[in-house]
Design a protein around this motif. Sequence first.
Motif, PDB file in Angstrom:
ATOM      1  N   THR A   1      56.453  28.677  37.759  1.00  0.00           N
ATOM      2  CA  THR A   1      55.617  28.533  36.563  1.00  0.00           C
ATOM      3  C   THR A   1      54.137  28.542  36.928  1.00  0.00           C
ATOM      4  N   ILE A   2      53.781  27.861  38.014  1.00  0.00           N
ATOM      5  CA  ILE A   2      52.391  27.861  38.450  1.00  0.00           C
ATOM      6  C   ILE A   2      51.944  29.273  38.815  1.00  0.00           C
ATOM      7  N   ARG A   3      52.787  30.000  39.525  1.00  0.00           N
ATOM      8  CA  ARG A   3      52.444  31.401  39.856  1.00  0.00           C
ATOM      9  C   ARG A   3      52.265  32.221  38.592  1.00  0.00           C
ATOM     10  N   ASN A   4      53.123  31.989  37.616  1.00  0.00           N
ATOM     11  CA  ASN A   4      53.022  32.739  36.362  1.00  0.00           C
ATOM     12  C   ASN A   4      51.748  32.402  35.601  1.00  0.00           C
ATOM     13  N   LEU A   5      51.357  31.132  35.617  1.00  0.00           N
ATOM     14  CA  LEU A   5      50.093  30.761  34.968  1.00  0.00           C
ATOM     15  C   LEU A   5      48.929  31.528  35.578  1.00  0.00           C
ATOM     16  N   ARG A   6      48.902  31.580  36.894  1.00  0.00           N
ATOM     17  CA  ARG A   6      47.814  32.280  37.579  1.00  0.00           C
ATOM     18  C   ARG A   6      47.874  33.778  37.341  1.00  0.00           C
ATOM     19  N   ALA A   7      49.075  34.323  37.310  1.00  0.00           N
ATOM     20  CA  ALA A   7      49.220  35.769  37.136  1.00  0.00           C
ATOM     21  C   ALA A   7      48.881  36.207  35.714  1.00  0.00           C
ATOM     22  N   GLN A   8      49.204  35.360  34.732  1.00  0.00           N
ATOM     23  CA  GLN A   8      49.026  35.742  33.337  1.00  0.00           C
ATOM     24  C   GLN A   8      47.638  35.423  32.789  1.00  0.00           C
TER      25      GLN A   8
ATOM     26  N   PHE B   1      43.173  26.945  26.156  1.00  0.00           N
ATOM     27  CA  PHE B   1      42.428  26.260  25.088  1.00  0.00           C
ATOM     28  C   PHE B   1      41.931  24.899  25.546  1.00  0.00           C
ATOM     29  N   ALA B   2      42.819  24.111  26.161  1.00  0.00           N
ATOM     30  CA  ALA B   2      42.430  22.764  26.585  1.00  0.00           C
ATOM     31  C   ALA B   2      41.372  22.803  27.671  1.00  0.00           C
ATOM     32  N   VAL B   3      41.535  23.694  28.634  1.00  0.00           N
ATOM     33  CA  VAL B   3      40.575  23.777  29.736  1.00  0.00           C
ATOM     34  C   VAL B   3      39.204  24.210  29.219  1.00  0.00           C
ATOM     35  N   GLU B   4      39.204  25.164  28.297  1.00  0.00           N
ATOM     36  CA  GLU B   4      37.926  25.663  27.778  1.00  0.00           C
ATOM     37  C   GLU B   4      37.277  24.680  26.812  1.00  0.00           C
ATOM     38  N   GLN B   5      38.045  24.151  25.881  1.00  0.00           N
ATOM     39  CA  GLN B   5      37.474  23.328  24.816  1.00  0.00           C
ATOM     40  C   GLN B   5      37.103  21.923  25.267  1.00  0.00           C
ATOM     41  N   PHE B   6      37.889  21.355  26.176  1.00  0.00           N
ATOM     42  CA  PHE B   6      37.689  19.955  26.560  1.00  0.00           C
ATOM     43  C   PHE B   6      37.230  19.790  27.999  1.00  0.00           C
ATOM     44  N   GLN B   7      37.001  20.911  28.694  1.00  0.00           N
ATOM     45  CA  GLN B   7      36.572  20.889  30.106  1.00  0.00           C
ATOM     46  C   GLN B   7      37.551  20.083  30.968  1.00  0.00           C
ATOM     47  N   THR B   8      38.836  20.140  30.600  1.00  0.00           N
ATOM     48  CA  THR B   8      39.855  19.442  31.377  1.00  0.00           C
ATOM     49  C   THR B   8      39.997  20.116  32.738  1.00  0.00           C
ATOM     50  N   ARG B   9      40.011  19.318  33.805  1.00  0.00           N
ATOM     51  CA  ARG B   9      39.948  19.859  35.164  1.00  0.00           C
ATOM     52  C   ARG B   9      41.266  19.795  35.916  1.00  0.00           C
TER      53      ARG B   9
ATOM     54  N   SER C   1      52.423  31.606  24.746  1.00  0.00           N
ATOM     55  CA  SER C   1      51.894  30.521  23.917  1.00  0.00           C
ATOM     56  C   SER C   1      51.533  29.303  24.760  1.00  0.00           C
ATOM     57  N   GLN C   2      52.310  29.045  25.806  1.00  0.00           N
ATOM     58  CA  GLN C   2      51.973  27.927  26.692  1.00  0.00           C
ATOM     59  C   GLN C   2      50.709  28.226  27.504  1.00  0.00           C
ATOM     60  N   VAL C   3      50.603  29.459  27.987  1.00  0.00           N
ATOM     61  CA  VAL C   3      49.406  29.842  28.739  1.00  0.00           C
ATOM     62  C   VAL C   3      48.166  29.706  27.859  1.00  0.00           C
TER      63      VAL C   3
ATOM     64  N   ILE D   1      51.973  20.039  26.607  1.00  0.00           N
ATOM     65  CA  ILE D   1      52.741  21.172  26.102  1.00  0.00           C
ATOM     66  C   ILE D   1      54.158  20.990  26.611  1.00  0.00           C
ATOM     67  N   ARG D   2      55.134  20.965  25.717  1.00  0.00           N
ATOM     68  CA  ARG D   2      56.521  20.754  26.124  1.00  0.00           C
ATOM     69  C   ARG D   2      57.376  21.921  25.646  1.00  0.00           C
ATOM     70  N   VAL D   3      58.149  22.454  26.577  1.00  0.00           N
ATOM     71  CA  VAL D   3      59.032  23.575  26.279  1.00  0.00           C
ATOM     72  C   VAL D   3      60.202  23.498  27.253  1.00  0.00           C
ATOM     73  N   ALA D   4      61.373  23.884  26.820  1.00  0.00           N
ATOM     74  CA  ALA D   4      62.553  23.817  27.685  1.00  0.00           C
ATOM     75  C   ALA D   4      62.292  24.545  29.001  1.00  0.00           C
ATOM     76  N   GLY D   5      62.525  23.841  30.103  1.00  0.00           N
ATOM     77  CA  GLY D   5      62.353  24.443  31.415  1.00  0.00           C
ATOM     78  C   GLY D   5      60.921  24.559  31.879  1.00  0.00           C
ATOM     79  N   ASN D   6      59.984  23.915  31.181  1.00  0.00           N
ATOM     80  CA  ASN D   6      58.551  23.981  31.508  1.00  0.00           C
ATOM     81  C   ASN D   6      58.111  25.373  31.956  1.00  0.00           C
ATOM     82  N   ILE D   7      58.452  26.371  31.118  1.00  0.00           N
ATOM     83  CA  ILE D   7      58.135  27.762  31.423  1.00  0.00           C
ATOM     84  C   ILE D   7      56.722  28.103  30.950  1.00  0.00           C
ATOM     85  N   ALA D   8      56.215  29.235  31.431  1.00  0.00           N
ATOM     86  CA  ALA D   8      54.863  29.677  31.063  1.00  0.00           C
ATOM     87  C   ALA D   8      54.936  30.963  30.258  1.00  0.00           C
TER      88      ALA D   8
END
Length: 215
Positions: A167-174, A92-100, A85-87, A75-82
């Motif tokens: 961004t990592i904190r935002n992923l966890r929070a969202q 989707f990837a973690v659920e569908q492909f069991q990516t760890r 849509s990025q979240v 997933i590429r977006v300016a500033g690697n923000i969360a």
Amino acid sequence: MQGPQLDAEQALARLREGNRRFVDHVISLEALLSHARREDHARAQRPFAVVLGCSDSRAPAEFVFDQGLGDLFVIRVAGNIAAPSQVGSIEFAVEQFQTRLVVVLGHSNCGAVRATLTHLQAPADTSPALRAIVDRIAPGVQPTLADCGGDSNSCMPRAIRANVEATIRNLRAQSDYLRYAELQGGLRIVGADYDLGSGAVDFFASEPVLWPAAS
């Protein structure tokens, strides 16, 4: 037939090895041959890692980690923000492909981070869409300006890492889904800093917050 999905440590080791090849100007035969397997990849995908990176044209994750078709969910977006849509894409990837493994990849001389630092020092009118990016980056990088005495150039390395950590904190929070998967041990989220000049990626841990149990 695909084997079992890599766990987080195996996936991280594979990324480290690929980046070492990239730094040494080596392209693996496996990455090259993946182009010849387009038909196989068209039927299914099973990426071993998710990379949330910047849109910067100099920071393509597949090249930086010397991986081929079907290896990475990027997933590429300016500033690697969360943003949402990025979240959602990561969920989707973690659920569908069991990516760890999820990697948030920042890079040196990031234009989005630099623009945000400039805006914090001298706010200027900009489009609502661009302002939405700046507003997501600003809270994470603003403290670095004070640490560097207001010199945006000298604080860029700190700001880039601070933005990745935010961004990592935002992923966890969202995302309850991602936070739960990480705390259960089935997922790992790490930060990384890519140096445009050397090609090297520096990975760093960002420990999950242990949220209190509901009473």
